[in-house]
Design an enzyme around this catalytic site. Sequence first.
Site, PDB file in Angstrom:
ATOM      1  N   GLU A  32     -54.109  25.521 -15.386  1.00 12.58           N
ATOM      2  CA  GLU A  32     -54.133  24.104 -15.757  1.00 12.58           C
ATOM      3  C   GLU A  32     -55.069  23.921 -16.951  1.00 12.58           C
ATOM      4  O   GLU A  32     -56.228  24.329 -16.904  1.00 12.58           O
ATOM      5  CB  GLU A  32     -54.611  23.239 -14.582  1.00 12.58           C
ATOM      6  CG  GLU A  32     -54.791  21.771 -14.897  1.00 12.58           C
ATOM      7  CD  GLU A  32     -53.526  21.112 -15.435  1.00 12.58           C
ATOM      8  OE1 GLU A  32     -53.530  20.719 -16.625  1.00 12.58           O
ATOM      9  OE2 GLU A  32     -52.547  21.010 -14.679  1.00 12.58           O
ATOM     10  N   CYS A  40     -49.844  12.620 -12.446  1.00 16.16           N
ATOM     11  CA  CYS A  40     -49.733  11.676 -11.336  1.00 16.16           C
ATOM     12  C   CYS A  40     -51.099  11.229 -10.852  1.00 16.16           C
ATOM     13  O   CYS A  40     -51.384  10.043 -10.736  1.00 16.16           O
ATOM     14  CB  CYS A  40     -48.952  12.289 -10.182  1.00 16.16           C
ATOM     15  SG  CYS A  40     -48.909  11.254  -8.714  1.00 16.16           S
ATOM     16  N   GLY A 179     -38.340  -1.279 -21.408  1.00 13.31           N
ATOM     17  CA  GLY A 179     -37.914  -0.475 -20.273  1.00 13.31           C
ATOM     18  C   GLY A 179     -38.453  -1.030 -18.979  1.00 13.31           C
ATOM     19  O   GLY A 179     -39.646  -1.311 -18.857  1.00 13.31           O
ATOM     20  N   ALA A 182     -39.784   1.911 -13.042  1.00 15.28           N
ATOM     21  CA  ALA A 182     -41.010   1.690 -12.265  1.00 15.28           C
ATOM     22  C   ALA A 182     -42.228   1.497 -13.166  1.00 15.28           C
ATOM     23  O   ALA A 182     -43.034   0.580 -12.957  1.00 15.28           O
ATOM     24  CB  ALA A 182     -41.235   2.852 -11.310  1.00 15.28           C
ATOM     25  N   VAL A 268     -39.663   3.893 -21.695  1.00 14.13           N
ATOM     26  CA  VAL A 268     -38.226   4.196 -21.729  1.00 14.13           C
ATOM     27  C   VAL A 268     -37.919   5.565 -21.137  1.00 14.13           C
ATOM     28  O   VAL A 268     -36.918   6.181 -21.469  1.00 14.13           O
ATOM     29  CB  VAL A 268     -37.684   4.110 -23.174  1.00 14.13           C
ATOM     30  CG1 VAL A 268     -37.675   2.678 -23.655  1.00 14.13           C
ATOM     31  CG2 VAL A 268     -38.504   4.998 -24.119  1.00 14.13           C
ATOM     32  N   HIS A 442     -44.166  -7.010  17.126  1.00 12.44           N
ATOM     33  CA  HIS A 442     -44.185  -8.390  16.617  1.00 12.44           C
ATOM     34  C   HIS A 442     -45.621  -8.907  16.632  1.00 12.44           C
ATOM     35  O   HIS A 442     -46.355  -8.672  17.602  1.00 12.44           O
ATOM     36  CB  HIS A 442     -43.313  -9.281  17.507  1.00 12.44           C
ATOM     37  CG  HIS A 442     -43.366 -10.730  17.124  1.00 12.44           C
ATOM     38  ND1 HIS A 442     -42.665 -11.234  16.057  1.00 12.44           N
ATOM     39  CD2 HIS A 442     -44.049 -11.773  17.671  1.00 12.44           C
ATOM     40  CE1 HIS A 442     -42.909 -12.534  15.966  1.00 12.44           C
ATOM     41  NE2 HIS A 442     -43.758 -12.884  16.938  1.00 12.44           N
TER      42      HIS A 442
END
Length: 463
Positions: A32, A40, A179, A182, A268, A442
């Site tokens: 990495e 993310c 766009g 999400a 986009v 409920h």
Amino acid sequence: MKYDLIVLGSGPGGYVAAIRASQLGMKVGVVEKAELGGVCLNWGCIPTKALLKSAQVFDYLKHASDYGVSFDGEAKASLPDMVKRSRDVAAGMSKGIQFLFKKNKIDHIQGHGKLKPGKKIAVKDEEGKTKDYEAAHIIIATGARSRQLDNLKQDGKKVMGYREAMVLDKQPESMVVVGSGAIGTEFAYFYNAIGTKVTLVEYMPNIVPVEDEEVSKQLERTFKKAKIKVMTNSSVESVDTKGKKCKVKVKTNKGEETIEADVVLSAVGITPNTEDIGLEETGIKTEKGKIKVDEFYRTNVSGVYAIGDVTPGPALAHVASAEGIICVEKIAGENPEPMDYNNIPGCTYSHPEVASVGYTEKAAKEAGYDLKVGKFPFSASGKASAAGAKDGFVKVIFDAKYGELLGVHMIGANVTEMIAEAVVARKLETTGHEMIKSVHPHPTMSEAIMEAAAAAYGEVIHM
């Protein structure tokens, strides 16, 4: 150095694959070049949710009197403070990945990795020194970045991608978001919520175009009510950034319109990170810019695999994680099931939230199913009324012949937490009647799922 497995990239696909491989007894290294956790965790899912939470708190304060709460003074949004909190959350999560690597005895190999023939990776560190590493198996999990369009070139200041949009040091007075997937939808909601004048431009006939049409229409109504200008069937032709304001030329069904804004956010789509990682040198095949893999993520080169956004599947963090687990379990000689890509939940964390899984009503009809469709509005939900969150509904779609649950579509408060019930129900091949007869607590928002199923079969009680 030789490993059983080297993973190239530490996003939600890469780090999850590495941890699962370690659990299965492999010696694992992860290459990495930036922060552990990938886009993310550091620049996507997690920090954006922190920003959205700040916007929600601000919205609560503005409407405190609706809940019988009063306080002296005016609620004010501080974008720099919101950004700081968001970055602190991301930093904390990245440290969590470091802890998990130590716990699972995974080596973090810092630098830019490039595949070489013979299942080797050359890693160049910050000083420019290169070292070769060898593994029996290599997983490519390099993720993706914001897509660049020729007519919407990002300069990082006036025309930006999501990374810049989440760390602005000054709140813009006006913004055009291009766009409405999400990313675009979430940023449109966030900036509008803290007082920026937002225009949302979408090329398709509906915003959040992958969602069921009724959900898209509901979100558009809510956004317009919140004073977001929504332009569908529209495309940005050019952006003039020479002056103090951006001049955005938008083509619509009625002709061209020029919108002035402080900044433009390009949302986009994304582009996979497949350049300069050795695909050509090792002969790994790609198609339309993505790496070709089989159902267990094997490339055409023996011992080399690919998962996540660099492959043709949905570009979602939870998909990458699941792919990583399936991939390493197959490598380890386990017997994992291939992924069912028709049972992947999608979530958008605007307000109201959007969540869905399976067929839309239109897609189910096109697939030849006879349908039973049920809807239950949150306006009829006791919990939603008590929470002051009556916008939205749950929609369920069943195959009329066998009662198979084909799709579930939700829009409303906290629906991203509710969609997992539908995913599990579809995985277990639960029928409509079984859902109706499963007692829900409920008062909860989740009762709407049971009520929507009952509505499909003419048994709904509270509507």
